[in-house]
Write an enzyme that holds these catalytic residues in place. Structure first.
Site, PDB file in Angstrom:
ATOM      1  N   HIS A   1       0.874  -1.178   0.000  1.00  0.00           N
ATOM      2  CA  HIS A   1       0.000   0.000   0.000  1.00  0.00           C
ATOM      3  C   HIS A   1       0.916   1.234   0.000  1.00  0.00           C
ATOM      4  CE1 HIS A   1      -2.681   3.006   1.857  1.00  0.00           C
ATOM      5  NE2 HIS A   1      -3.697   2.246   1.475  1.00  0.00           N
TER       6      HIS A   1
ATOM      7  N   LYS B   1     -10.127  -0.011  11.008  1.00  0.00           N
ATOM      8  CA  LYS B   1     -10.381  -1.247  10.251  1.00  0.00           C
ATOM      9  C   LYS B   1     -10.727  -2.406  11.176  1.00  0.00           C
ATOM     10  CE  LYS B   1      -7.055  -0.005   6.628  1.00  0.00           C
ATOM     11  NZ  LYS B   1      -7.822   0.429   5.486  1.00  0.00           N
TER      12      LYS B   1
ATOM     13  N   CYS C   1      -4.801   2.411  -3.651  1.00  0.00           N
ATOM     14  CA  CYS C   1      -3.581   3.007  -3.064  1.00  0.00           C
ATOM     15  C   CYS C   1      -2.400   2.045  -3.192  1.00  0.00           C
ATOM     16  CB  CYS C   1      -3.787   3.387  -1.607  1.00  0.00           C
ATOM     17  SG  CYS C   1      -5.098   4.572  -1.371  1.00  0.00           S
TER      18      CYS C   1
END
Ligand code: C6P
Length: 401
Positions: free
Chosen positions: A118, A219, A358
């Site tokens: 990422h 998350k 991303c």
């Protein structure tokens, strides 16, 4: 313990309709939903003991400090660390920036990341290499979306190897124990981006011998704006602080300052108090279900998702076979842009993510600009996935006309 299937009712947002259809939320790798208990912990803080921490000599201040400290302890126990090894940041991105600026990288060093990172575990290292003249190296991935460990470009000048535990595009679970052994043979530091693993599986920093682990509260049922950097005590003690100011000193003179002990040394300024407390509540919620149960449930959902996606014609699925993956599945439907797929699914009440995730260098390797990604969490069901598949068939019908 409650049956996992009952748990949707703990998440108030999941009962709503979107575009006139029942919401099916399958974008959990971007951010998870929050159970009522986590939402309540924020309301309780603001309605009962809102106060600054580590400063006030009054009842509310004591209560807030106690709860804030307790949150460090809960997160520490969750990953088998000790309390002073937990630094609260805003998110994974800030945790990795903190590290990249604190490690005193120099021209003689090289830093290794992987081709599946990422941007948050790539750009900070890329920038520090630009500033210092250090070299940035990559562990390549193979055709199956797994790391090719035979080609790890490590040597005695390697200062850091920083790797995602689970890829946010491929879902690959990387071999952290094996990597840790290799990295430590060269006396380099082993950093793990746990943004996509900590929400799903028991991550034991001691068993996996990680030097540092970064992850995000949002998350894993917590609110946005709270993240974690774990670091081994002896390493954190040696690191320089990233941000300086109030709350992180033990003494200040006009021309010189001394730093507080860890973790305060790395938590300058008034922290995200309600975020930390709510993350503590999220950890309580997850532990009450049991992380092994969550891991098993999500892996089952992912393997069902893979099986059902493969029923569709003209679909490309990215990443390894079942068993070596978790959390999510990225795919493309032939000749249909991912944004169009996501838009039509939204009309059916189904939320997925579409875009470059991303992870632009990985998109280049896959030869695409964007992908669709469905990411279930433990509160999703096989019926949610059936609904996704039905809606994807509709997308293909619309474009076949
Ligand atoms: N990935 C996704 O949809 P932050 O934004 O700092 O909380 O997390 C950054 C991050 C770092 N590493 C990995 C492996 C990630 O997946 C993420 C966040 C989200 O894939 C938002 S882009």
């Amino acid at each position: 313990m409650k049956q996992l299937l009952d748990l949707k009712s703990d998440f108030p947002i999941l009962s709503q309709k979107v575009n006139g259809k029942q919401l099916i939320y399958l974008d959990n790798s971007a951010t998870s939903q929050k159970p009522q208990k986590v939402i309540d912990s924020i309301t309780e803080y603001y309605s009962k003991y809102n106060s600054n921490v580590h400063r006030a000599i009054h009842k509310l201040g004591e209560q807030a400090t106690l709860k804030y400290e307790e949150a460090h302890e809960k997160v520490a126990n969750f990953i088998n660390a000790s309390k002073e090894e937990i630094i609260f940041t805003r998110n994974t991105t800030e945790s990795i920036n903190l590290l990249s600026h604190s490690l005193q990288i120099s021209k003689k060093h090289n830093i290794i990341v992987t081709e599946m990172e990422h941007h948050s575990n790539l750009v900070p290292w890329q920038q520090i290499c630009k500033e210092t003249g250090a070299e940035l190296r990559f562990i390549p991935i193979d055709k199956d979306g797994k790391l090719n460990l035979k080609k790890i470009p490590i040597n005695n000048n390697t200062r850091v190897v920083s790797v995602a535990h689970v890829s946010n595009v491929l879902g690959t679970i990387n071999p952290i124990k094996e990597l840790s052994k290799m990295v430590h043979q060269y006396n380099a530091l082993f950093v793990v981006d746990g943004a996509q693993s900590v929400p799903h599986m028991k991550v034991d920093v001691k068993d996996l011998n990680m030097d540092f682990l970064a992850f995000s509260g949002h998350k894993m049922l917590g609110p946005t704006g709270i993240g974690v950097l774990y670091g081994k005590k002896e390493l954190l003690k040696k690191l320089h602080p990233f941000l300086t100011g109030g709350g992180m000193i033990s003494d200040v003179k006009k021309d010189v300052s001394e730093w507080a002990d860890i973790p305060n040394k790395f938590e300058a300024g008034t922290p995200n108090i309600e975020g930390a407390i709510a993350l503590g509540a999220a950890v309580d919620y997850l532990e009450n279900i049991d992380m092994d149960e969550i891991n098993k449930n999500v892996k089952d959902l992912v393997s069902y998702l893979m099986k059902r996606l493969l029923e569709l014609d003209n679909i490309s699925i990215y990443g390894p076979e079942n068993g070596d993956r978790t959390a999510l599945v990225s795919f493309n439907l032939l000749d249909i842009h991912p944004h169009d797929v996501a838009e039509i699914l939204d009309k059916e009440g189904v939320a997925i993510r579409a875009g470059h995730m991303c992870a632009k260098p990985l998109m280049d390797i896959l030869g695409v600009n964007a992908v669709c990604r469905a990411s279930p969490y433990f509160y999703n069901t096989k019926e949610d996935i059936d609904h996704l598949i039905k809606s994807l068939k509709k997308v293909q019908e619309v474009f076949a006309k």
